[in-house]
Scaffold this motif. Structure first.
Motif: not given
Lengths: 599, 599
Positions: B52-59, B82-87, B123-129
């Motif tokens: 899920v996350l890796a394919p969005l990195n370049r996008v 993000y929704s999928q991550f949280a859910e 992406f990872g910065l959001c949950p990290l903070l």
């Protein structure tokens, strides 16, 4: 983005007191390099670089060059700057007067080139590659070809390019597939695709002269079956004006990490009936000729490393003086101070500066050896200088470009969060610098070149000759009074001992036939060479500074700074370098131990 | 851009055999970390990260987050991911079950966090903070605040941010000027501008909970006059639903070198009548509270260094296996081979891998110490573990992020010209990585923290305790049979001797009162620490591999690779490290010698 001020005093110091321009100016064909004229050239070039080229650097990064309907548009102001550059005669500096050159030594051209690359790396690539093309044609083209092309390429009315790479042929030119067929009229028809062609298409000049590697149908396989062709964008008429459009076009431009304004073209040759090409020299000797251009360009790329480092230093220094943040460590009750007061910021600035100065001096020293190799009346001296240039070329290329990236990264760091924001300018240097360890041969390939061709082939003779000369400098410095002299001389001596052992090991390992083992240690070997040769230059700089300080009317602040920078280099960069020796030796233990699927 | 495969086997090996997760799982509140569950978590997290996350990195890099009419739009696919991550509950992993957390040890959370950051740093910065914000509120907020905010921040329904920086207050938080005034009803009104606010505004969640440093009108000057406020984007209703829009807005987003999809906001508070803020804890203790968040975030940023290094390694390895260019050095008659066959490419890959593995193990070891500090029943053990985390935090933050940049740069180099072309993907890692040595305290500031607070303050006691433990590992390894064990143990011992002397020098120099002299050597001191502590981890990895190889049914290829990587680290990275000692000592000779105007 801060402004750029050409480091004219630094360049003058290196030219006059470290690498010995005076002796070069006594060589035949180099007499014009009298101190007064060189001074004037440096001043004028500095004005042009800081006044015209530097302000376009950020513009170029933001706008980039764009391909529109087959035409490449350079950024706003580029065309005017190029015209001014050519009209001011900057393009013709190092070339023979016969075709309109100014006949100045390469040593001086290198110093001036640093300013073009510092002020605007994307812009500077265009004259840099043209210089290589002119050099190649001067050496290998026919008299008629020279007469037709050189005056316009030397004046800058036309520009030259270097067409080597194809998708399957990057470092490995043996894999070149672009075809050339004899047209029966003495010309050839070229068909194929070339990639990564710097300034392969642009709107700066009326014509572009492509030098293209291609293969004849009956050519031997591999590297010995490649020929070199002149393939002009517009076929010149007999009177030298651009005539019919040739069958070649820019198919696309790459979207890159940096040097955005330098168009990196995919070139398509012969989509219709074949591009008209004119053979340079003899068939199947193209690679040999192209090396003339590549060696020149390699030293030029090494200078780009110095140049981007200098620019990044100026940017970071100016920021560090202006940015106020946190108290001085030694004054807990005080107010916040400019960050240049903080020891680690000072350390970073000195690190940037010491590496830049060492790499600059080594590149200019290589320039003196190039001039000596070309013009010294004594054949034995010329041969020794040629061997010296051969040893130095991979070092100047690879070591200086690694420094360029390293220093640009430190420049970002000094800016803190602002360094990551594009409008500050520090990030552009970081992005731009990153190409220099890659193009004109990756630094890994230059490390192999140094280990195999430049060290192994003559069993270390050229390498040891240079080491002997460096030892003499260490001895001279050791005899001078003072702590600085003693420390710098001692660290240089320690570095030389390690280098000596490294040369022995590289020669012995090749003699044993362990080529892969030698290659595993080659990058560390090149780094040791760079660090020590750079230390040698800083030792010469220290000697000059100490001598200068004894003279009446000396600029004591300037010379003391040179001493401090040289000592910083000795203690911080040279002192840890002997530890590279064990990494050279041990690399083969592990580098060759895994199967591919274990990676 | 190549795909990302979570290094589950490597993580499992480190957790189970290098840093001792088993012992952590016996601690109170950590019992859920049974091997089977942890395995399942790693597998599932790996799938989510790669799928899920890796394919969005370049996008994310191409589109970036954009500010449009006051609203920040994250890139295509971001909101759904993000929704999928949280859910899926990924946000709640390390938090106390009281407010909905899963109560897993930080050691496990760190391993999983590496995957989020590797697959997509922006992406990872959001949950990290958010993790840091949750940690802070868990420790310092009132029961009512916890009940209102924590469930939603732990579930990921809302996200948290960290509002420290102002234009004049970067590293120096004493300079914070944002004003807070008492509203008379127990709340506060906040007015001021904050910059560099990561995910300060976005469209991923219904609400954003800003933690904001601000100063009361009657507060003491400096660092002791700063308070911490909860300033929600929407003021929560009593039932926890988002209510009235607060007086705050995103004024602009920065145009950055990397992490394009992570919105870096300029936040304006109180343009109208002041943003409503709720005090956390007591007035004027904000900095103290914020440090809870920062320490957590610092280890998290260190893991970002590991993560980007792992990603860059995978990218470069895949390219090196696929790209065919030039013959094998030892087979002059052969055909061109995949570049992974060339010794210097192998060396670069091993260099990337060895640094990544050492940094990963050290970060996970720090995780075990964090869990021990929080949950061990014995207060003395907790105190020792706290001191250990304190020493390790600046090392994990700074050393690992330097490695991230270094490894990402080597990744570009392995790609040759293709590395400079953005579509390849290597350049994005190079750009993204560059922020990590800067944010959450520049690496230079962490070097000072290590030298002063973490070494000088207790006169080297915590540092020496760790050195003693590392010596025991070296002795264990030295007693094992074989050349690899002997070499790795010997290099670790040599590194430890140098480190011991460095600690003595740092302590003595501070005792003499030469704070600036100690600071001049601080970055080299931190690097020596990182290289040696990393070598310690690789020695433990080698011990585990040697033991594993003796067991029946061992995965010999996997374990032999671990040994080769550990030996590479010892010979190539650890062996030259004692040479850093002299650079620590000598820096003050030159770093403090120049006047500002000599730069």
């Amino acid at each position: 983005m801060t402004s750029y001020t050409a480091p004219v005093d630094d360049l003058r110091f290196v030219l006059n007191h470290v690498v010995g321009l005076e002796a070069i100016a006594t060589l035949p064909h180099c007499e014009s390099a009298a101190p007064d004229l060189v001074d004037a050239i440096l001043e004028e070039a500095g004005k042009f670089a800081s006044g015209v080229l530097a302000p376009l650097n950020r513009v170029g990064d933001k706008e980039g060059s764009r391909l529109e309907n087959g035409v490449v548009r350079t950024p706003t102001g580029w065309k005017e700057a190029y015209s001014q550059f050519a009209e001011s005669g900057w393009n013709s500096l190092p070339f023979e007067p016969e075709h309109g050159g100014q006949g100045l030594p390469w040593t001086v051209a290198f110093a001036v080139n640093e300013m073009w690359q510092s002020s605007n790396l994307s812009f500077g690539l265009c004259p840099l590659l043209n210089q290589g093309a002119v050099d190649l044609l001067s050496e290998h083209a026919s008299a008629a070809q020279k007469a037709l092309y050189l005056p316009k390429m030397i004046s800058g009315e036309w520009t030259g390019t270097m067409n080597l790479t194809e998708p399957q042929a990057g470092s490995d030119l043996a894999a070149v597939r672009t075809r050339a067929v004899r047209a029966g009229d003495g010309t050839y028809r070229i068909t194929g695709q070339k990639i990564f062609i710097t300034y392969g298409e642009h709107d700066l000049t009326d014509n572009i002269i492509h030098l293209v590697l291609a293969r004849l149908p009956d050519a031997p396989a591999g590297i010995k079956g490649i020929s070199l062709f002149i393939v002009p964008k517009f076929l010149p008429n007999a009177d030298g004006t651009p005539g019919r459009r040739n069958d070649l076009r820019c198919a696309s431009l790459e979207h890159k990490l940096g040097i955005m304004a330098s168009p990196t073209a995919v070139m398509a040759y012969g989509d219709e009936d074949g591009a008209v090409g004119f053979l340079v020299g003899e068939e199947n000797r193209g690679i040999e000729y192209m090396f003339t251009m590549m060696n020149n360009a390699r030293l030029g790329v090494g200078i780009q490393g110095v140049a981007v480092a200098e620019r990044a230093y100026q940017q970071a220094r100016d920021y560090a003086k202006a940015r106020v943040q946190s108290k001085d460590l030694a004054d807990a009750k005080g107010s916040a101070v400019a960050i240049i007061k903080h020891p680690d910021v000072r350390r970073m600035l000195l690190d940037m500066r010491a590496k830049t100065e060492a790499a600059r001096a080594l590149a200019l020293y290589a320039g003196t050896q190039l001039d000596t190799a070309r013009h010294h009346p004594d054949a034995a001296v010329r041969a020794a200088a040629t061997a010296r240039v051969d040893v130095l070329t991979p070092i100047v290329k690879a070591w200086s470009t690694d420094i360029g990236c390293d220093v640009a990264s430190t420049g970002v760091q000094i800016h803190g969060g602002m360094g990551f924001i594009e409008e500050t300018g520090a990030a552009q240097h970081y992005r731009d610098a990153r190409i220099t360890p890659i193009y004109e041969g990756t630094n890994g390939i230059h490390a192999n070149d140094l280990a195999f061709r430049k060290t192994g082939r003559d069993k270390g003779a050229s390498a040891r000759a240079l080491i002997a000369e460096m030892r003499a400098t260490a001895a001279t410095l050791a005899a001078l009074p003072g702590d600085d002299a003693a420390v710098i001389a001692a660290e240089l001596s320690a570095g030389l001992s390690a280098l000596d052992q490294a040369v022995d090991w590289i020669v012995a390992t090749q003699a044993e036939g362990d080529l892969r083992g030698a290659a595993a240690g080659a990058v560390a070997y090149l780094r040791l060479w760079g660090n020590v040769a750079g230390g040698w230059m800083m030792a010469r700089s220290a000697i000059a500074a100490l001598e200068g300080l004894r003279a009446a009317g000396a600029n004591a602040s300037f010379l003391e700074t040179k001493l401090v920078v040289a000592r910083f280099y000795a203690e911080q960069i040279l002192a840890p370098s002997p530890a590279l020796l064990s990494t050279i030796h041990s690399a083969r233990n592990t580098v060759l131990a895994l199967h591919d699927d274990q990676f």
